[in-house]
Write a protein that holds these residues in place. Structure first.
Motif, PDB file in Angstrom:
ATOM      1  N   ARG A 252      -5.589   8.316  -8.022  1.00 28.72           N
ATOM      2  CA  ARG A 252      -5.443   9.608  -7.354  1.00 28.72           C
ATOM      3  C   ARG A 252      -6.638   9.916  -6.454  1.00 28.72           C
ATOM      4  O   ARG A 252      -6.538  10.726  -5.538  1.00 28.72           O
ATOM      5  N   SER A 253      -7.770   9.265  -6.686  1.00 28.72           N
ATOM      6  CA  SER A 253      -8.962   9.486  -5.861  1.00 28.72           C
ATOM      7  C   SER A 253      -8.783   8.957  -4.444  1.00 28.72           C
ATOM      8  O   SER A 253      -9.567   9.260  -3.553  1.00 28.72           O
ATOM      9  N   GLY A 254      -7.761   8.129  -4.238  1.00 25.49           N
ATOM     10  CA  GLY A 254      -7.521   7.564  -2.923  1.00 25.49           C
ATOM     11  C   GLY A 254      -7.984   6.128  -2.787  1.00 25.49           C
ATOM     12  O   GLY A 254      -7.676   5.469  -1.793  1.00 25.49           O
ATOM     13  N   ASN A 255      -8.739   5.627  -3.763  1.00 25.84           N
ATOM     14  CA  ASN A 255      -9.160   4.228  -3.725  1.00 25.84           C
ATOM     15  C   ASN A 255      -7.940   3.326  -3.790  1.00 25.84           C
ATOM     16  O   ASN A 255      -6.994   3.604  -4.523  1.00 25.84           O
ATOM     17  N   LEU A 256      -7.983   2.246  -3.024  1.00 23.69           N
ATOM     18  CA  LEU A 256      -6.879   1.292  -3.019  1.00 23.69           C
ATOM     19  C   LEU A 256      -7.441  -0.118  -3.062  1.00 23.69           C
ATOM     20  O   LEU A 256      -8.354  -0.449  -2.310  1.00 23.69           O
TER      21      LEU A 256
ATOM     22  N   ILE B 237       2.068   6.901  -6.902  1.00 22.97           N
ATOM     23  CA  ILE B 237       1.114   7.943  -7.316  1.00 22.97           C
ATOM     24  C   ILE B 237       1.672   9.324  -6.964  1.00 22.97           C
ATOM     25  O   ILE B 237       1.672  10.237  -7.783  1.00 22.97           O
ATOM     26  N   ALA B 238       2.167   9.466  -5.741  1.00 23.42           N
ATOM     27  CA  ALA B 238       2.648  10.766  -5.265  1.00 23.42           C
ATOM     28  C   ALA B 238       3.887  11.250  -6.007  1.00 23.42           C
ATOM     29  O   ALA B 238       4.087  12.454  -6.169  1.00 23.42           O
TER      30      ALA B 238
ATOM     31  N   ALA C 188      -3.847   1.671  -6.905  1.00 19.90           N
ATOM     32  CA  ALA C 188      -4.501   2.870  -6.382  1.00 19.90           C
ATOM     33  C   ALA C 188      -4.653   3.898  -7.486  1.00 19.90           C
ATOM     34  O   ALA C 188      -3.936   3.875  -8.489  1.00 19.90           O
TER      35      ALA C 188
ATOM     36  N   ARG D 244       1.021   4.067  -3.057  1.00 17.47           N
ATOM     37  CA  ARG D 244       0.752   5.480  -2.746  1.00 17.47           C
ATOM     38  C   ARG D 244       1.960   6.341  -3.105  1.00 17.47           C
ATOM     39  O   ARG D 244       1.810   7.456  -3.617  1.00 17.47           O
TER      40      ARG D 244
ATOM     41  N   HIS E   8      -2.190   8.723 -12.968  1.00 16.25           N
ATOM     42  CA  HIS E   8      -3.514   8.732 -12.356  1.00 16.25           C
ATOM     43  C   HIS E   8      -3.776   7.428 -11.611  1.00 16.25           C
ATOM     44  O   HIS E   8      -4.549   7.401 -10.655  1.00 16.25           O
TER      45      HIS E   8
ATOM     46  N   ALA F 112       0.828  -1.210   0.000  1.00 13.98           N
ATOM     47  CA  ALA F 112       0.000   0.000   0.000  1.00 13.98           C
ATOM     48  C   ALA F 112       0.859   1.255   0.000  1.00 13.98           C
ATOM     49  O   ALA F 112       0.587   2.216  -0.733  1.00 13.98           O
TER      50      ALA F 112
END
Length: 165
Positions: free
Chosen positions: A127-131, A91-92, A125, A88, A97, A84
């Motif tokens: 960008r919306s935060g869904n994982l 993405i960061a 994941a 993340r 996306h 996880a």
């Protein structure tokens, strides 16, 4: 170059994310860049594949993806928490996306009773935060087979996260 199922999955992802205007990143440990290689095998992938992080060592996970050293110390490299954190971080630290991350024990050594050879944690994941997370126990089927099975599962997970709103 790739088994037909992996090539089909990679082609479907490239088609889907191109249509949606999305960019992809990968964060790979046990696959050593194979997911990014499968995606970039597809013509047109340069429009949607932003980057791939090969973070085989714990130091690379920390330096390149921002995985907390405490996460690695407490949970180990092969864990939900690390997968996880890897996704993340991808993405960061990219223009993507959606991203997928994998960490596991491909073998033939390195396994234990708690974390046997063939154990792989995958996370995807957006960008919306869904994982999304999958814990796969492929078994001691051989290093190449574990890595290829992980690529296939990662592509399926990436396609699933890319289809979320």
């Amino acid at each position: 170059m790739w088994p037909a199922d992996i090539e089909r999955a990679a082609r479907a992802i490239i088609t889907d994310v191109t249509a949606r205007g999305l960019k992809i990143a990968t964060a790979e440990s046990c696959t050593g860049g194979l997911i990014a290689a499968a995606l970039t095998e597809i013509a047109g992938s340069s429009a949607v594949v932003d980057r791939g992080f090969v973070t085989y060592s714990n130091e690379a996970k920390i330096d390149m993806l921002g995985v907390d050293a405490a996460t690695l110390a407490v949970h180990g490299a092969v864990s939900y928490e690390t997968a996880a954190a890897m996704v993340r971080g991808a993405i960061a630290r990219s223009g993507a996306h959606v991203a997928v991350a994998v960490t596991g024990i491909a073998g033939p050594s390195g396994g234990s009773a708690e974390k046997p050879v063939g154990l792989v944690h995958l996370a995807a994941a957006g960008r919306s935060g869904n994982l999304l997370h999958r814990e796969m126990r492929y078994g001691d089927i051989g290093r190449d087979a574990v890595r290829l099975a992980t690529v296939k599962t990662a592509l399926d997970l990436l396609r699933e996260i890319a289809q979320e709103p």
